[in-house]
Motif scaffolding. Structure first.
Motif, short mmCIF file in Angstrom:
data_model
loop_
_atom_site.label_atom_id
_atom_site.label_comp_id
_atom_site.label_asym_id
_atom_site.label_seq_id
_atom_site.Cartn_x
_atom_site.Cartn_y
_atom_site.Cartn_z
N ASN A 50 -8.89 -10.37 -33.95
CA ASN A 50 -7.78 -9.44 -34.09
C ASN A 50 -6.48 -10.04 -33.56
O ASN A 50 -5.60 -9.33 -33.08
N VAL A 51 -6.35 -11.37 -33.66
CA VAL A 51 -5.18 -12.07 -33.13
C VAL A 51 -4.34 -12.61 -34.27
O VAL A 51 -4.86 -13.22 -35.21
N VAL A 52 -3.03 -12.39 -34.19
CA VAL A 52 -2.07 -12.92 -35.17
C VAL A 52 -1.14 -13.87 -34.43
O VAL A 52 -0.57 -13.51 -33.40
N TYR A 53 -0.98 -15.08 -34.95
CA TYR A 53 -0.15 -16.09 -34.29
C TYR A 53 1.16 -16.25 -35.06
O TYR A 53 1.17 -16.38 -36.28
N THR A 54 2.25 -16.24 -34.31
CA THR A 54 3.56 -16.51 -34.91
C THR A 54 4.22 -17.65 -34.14
O THR A 54 4.08 -17.76 -32.92
N ASN A 55 4.94 -18.48 -34.87
CA ASN A 55 5.62 -19.62 -34.28
C ASN A 55 6.81 -19.94 -35.17
O ASN A 55 6.63 -20.34 -36.33
N PRO A 56 8.04 -19.77 -34.69
CA PRO A 56 9.21 -19.99 -35.55
C PRO A 56 9.29 -21.41 -36.10
O PRO A 56 9.76 -21.62 -37.22
N VAL A 57 8.83 -22.39 -35.34
CA VAL A 57 8.86 -23.77 -35.82
C VAL A 57 7.92 -23.94 -37.01
O VAL A 57 8.18 -24.76 -37.91
N LYS A 58 6.84 -23.15 -37.05
CA LYS A 58 5.88 -23.23 -38.15
C LYS A 58 6.14 -22.18 -39.23
O LYS A 58 5.33 -22.01 -40.14
N GLY A 59 7.25 -21.42 -39.08
CA GLY A 59 7.68 -20.56 -40.19
C GLY A 59 7.29 -19.10 -40.10
O GLY A 59 7.30 -18.41 -41.12
N SER A 60 6.99 -18.57 -38.90
CA SER A 60 6.68 -17.13 -38.80
C SER A 60 7.20 -16.58 -37.49
O SER A 60 7.20 -17.26 -36.46
N ILE A 61 7.65 -15.34 -37.53
CA ILE A 61 8.16 -14.65 -36.34
C ILE A 61 7.69 -13.20 -36.38
O ILE A 61 7.40 -12.65 -37.45
N PRO A 62 7.59 -12.53 -35.22
CA PRO A 62 7.27 -11.10 -35.22
C PRO A 62 8.41 -10.31 -35.87
O PRO A 62 9.59 -10.63 -35.66
N SER A 63 8.06 -9.31 -36.63
CA SER A 63 9.11 -8.46 -37.23
C SER A 63 9.91 -7.74 -36.16
O SER A 63 11.05 -7.31 -36.39
N ALA A 64 9.29 -7.61 -34.96
CA ALA A 64 9.99 -6.95 -33.86
C ALA A 64 11.21 -7.73 -33.40
O ALA A 64 12.13 -7.18 -32.78
N LEU A 65 11.28 -9.04 -33.69
CA LEU A 65 12.43 -9.86 -33.31
C LEU A 65 13.54 -9.64 -34.33
O LEU A 65 13.82 -10.47 -35.19
#
Length: 530
Positions: free
Chosen positions: A263-278
């Motif tokens: 149930n874990v989702v990983y986000t990393n801006p360098v790899k092209g994903s960010i939380p929508s909360a940002l």
């Protein structure tokens, strides 16, 4: 204070003083460091010490056996007994010297303790017990039906290597009595977020309540002490109990820690994903001052630089713009002009500080980043370990925290929410505008887990507002002092904090007058649910 005990099968303990197998005797405090025993028609004196092994010392057993052999060969008129008492709520290894003469009892205890400490080269320590401590030990130990007699010098036998109990460390933690245990259990049993078990009794689970999470938790500990693992355990358990969990991952540790969970989702801006909360657009529109204060603090702006930034932010706020907001702000600041020299110098300095946040510098196409929605029963990890600039990491972490709290105010995120901030001293220092949030967000059903190896660098208002503290091994005296200043009944705790092993921690709960020693249970991270 007197104590009357009826004890069965005590011939070996009182050999030479009585021939009865079952007897009643009265124990009372003597005016010296002994207990006075009235056994049948005889008066005896009892001097006690507790034997404890030093932390991380597993080589004492054979040398202790040699010491006991030496003690057994001595011809003295006193009785020397070593007994380990084990129950659900108590464990201790006691050295008991019984003599008809008060001074002889004290003398023989000192001699035997000196022999043990010398022959074990200090790996086993005698902790001398004062009369009241000794009386409590007798009440807990000799009154037990299943006291385990390990050695006594009145009945010679072959001496085997002897092992002190696992929790008998130096300094020895205070052990819970029956009444204390009942009091503790009435609080621990009401929780649902399992973090571990009591160190002295692995049958007793330590369960936190929603109230503990929403009134914030601090996890302190030196590198390698297990603090990140503890934070991961809390994240896993909270997500299993309906929380929307965010983890700000400073060093990229949580991918490995949480790899067995589905149930874990990983986000990393360098790899092209960010939380929508940002959501920087929403933050600038709905809380302009917070955005400016975060950049001012994280980038260490001067008042003049902050003034220029504020003008640019207000311009963006009033205009409909698309794209990465930091790039837009940089363009606006660059195009601004003024004849005053101070303005020109401050503008150039501001641009230098903003540059590491730009898309070109970070090589991040923010407008192409995938936004990931948060959900209940999930853990969203925001991994910023790939970003080399510490100021940028501080800025992004702080902006995410403020964006989450803002969206929560407008009920745009599923609640309850738990925000785990790794290396929290970077965004919750005394100058950070976020520090005041810790005292305010509970009403929005948000809880913080503040994780750091440097609690002395965290703003005091943040530490005071974390009502539950989980403290692993701390090496810095400055950090120890800053933590203990917020924990009640902190006598002798500094020594305990310096002797904890990885995975062991001191737990301070607001409901309990004394902290507890716990062992963190990591089974949930292996996909095992208990």
């Amino acid at each position: 204070m007197n104590l009357e005990i009826v004890l069965g099968g005590v011939k070996s303990l009182f050999e030479g003083f009585t021939s009865r197998k079952s007897l009643s005797f009265v124990i009372e405090q003597s005016h010296n460091d002994t207990l006075r025993l009235e056994v049948s028609d005889k008066v005896l004196f009892l001097a006690l010490a507790e034997l404890v092994s030093k932390p991380q010392d597993n080589e004492y057993r054979n040398s202790l056996a040699q010491a006991l052999s030496t003690i057994a060969s001595r011809s003295v008129d006193s009785s020397c007994t070593i007994v380990t008492c084990v129950s659900r709520s108590y464990v201790a290894t006691l050295l008991m010297i019984i003599s008809k003469d008060l001074n002889e009892a004290l003398y023989q205890r000192d001699v035997v303790c000196a022999l043990i400490e010398t022959l074990t080269e200090g790996s086993v320590v005698c902790r001398l017990l004062k009369p009241r401590e000794a009386l409590t030990a007798i009440q807990r130990c000799l009154g037990l039906k299943h006291a385990i007699l390990l050695f006594d010098n009145t009945t010679p036998r072959s001496i085997l290597p002897m092992e002190l109990h696992r929790s008998a460390y130096w300094p020895i933690p205070s052990v819970l009595g029956y009444e204390d245990l009942e009091f503790v259990l009435q609080y621990l049993e009401k929780g649902k977020i399992k973090i571990g078990t009591l160190l002295e009794n692995s049958d007793i689970e330590v369960l936190l309540k929603d109230e503990h999470l929403l009134r914030h938790i601090a996890v302190f500990g030196s590198t390698g002490s297990g603090k990140s693992t503890t934070a991961a355990v809390i994240a896993a358990q909270a997500s299993m109990n309906g929380y929307t969990v965010f983890v700000i991952d400073w060093h990229g540790e949580y991918f490995e820690l949480l790899k067995n969970l589905n149930n874990v989702v990983y986000t990393n801006p360098v790899k092209g994903s960010i939380p929508s909360a940002l959501d920087l657009t929403k933050l600038i529109r709905d809380d302009t001052l917070a955005f400016i204060e975060i950049l001012e603090s994280a980038l260490e702006l001067t008042p003049a630089q902050a003034h220029i930034l504020e003008d640019a932010v207000n311009y963006v706020k009033d205009k409909f713009t698309t794209g990465y907001l930091v790039d837009i702000l940089v363009d606006i600041v660059q195009s601004s002009s003024a004849s005053a020299r101070w303005y020109s110098e401050s503008r150039e300095a501001l641009l230098r500080k903003l540059k590491p946040l730009t898309s070109q510098y970070l090589r991040i196409r923010w407008d192409q980043c995938k936004t990931v929605e948060a959900a209940p029963n999930t853990i969203m990890v925001f991994d910023i370990s790939s970003i080399p600039n510490t100021r940028v990491r501080k800025t992004l972490a702080a902006l995410l925290v403020r964006s989450i709290t803002l969206k929560s105010q407008y009920n745009e995120l599923p609640k309850p929410i738990l925000i785990i901030v790794d290396e929290a001293h970077n965004i919750f220092d005394s100058k950070s505008p976020l520090s005041v949030l810790v005292a305010e967000v509970r009403k929005w059903h948000i809880g913080f887990v503040i994780v750091t190896q440097s609690p002395s660098m965290v703003a005091s208002v943040v530490v005071k507002n974390t009502n539950t503290k989980i403290v692993h091994l701390l090496k810095s005296s400055q950090d120890v002092d800053s933590v203990l200043a917020t924990i009640p009944n902190r006598r002798n705790l500094a020594q305990i904090l310096s002797s904890l092993r990885p995975g062991e921690a001191l737990l301070s709960l607001p409901e309990l007058p004394l902290p507890l020693l716990v062992r963190i249970d990591t089974s949930v991270l292996r996909g095992v649910q208990k």
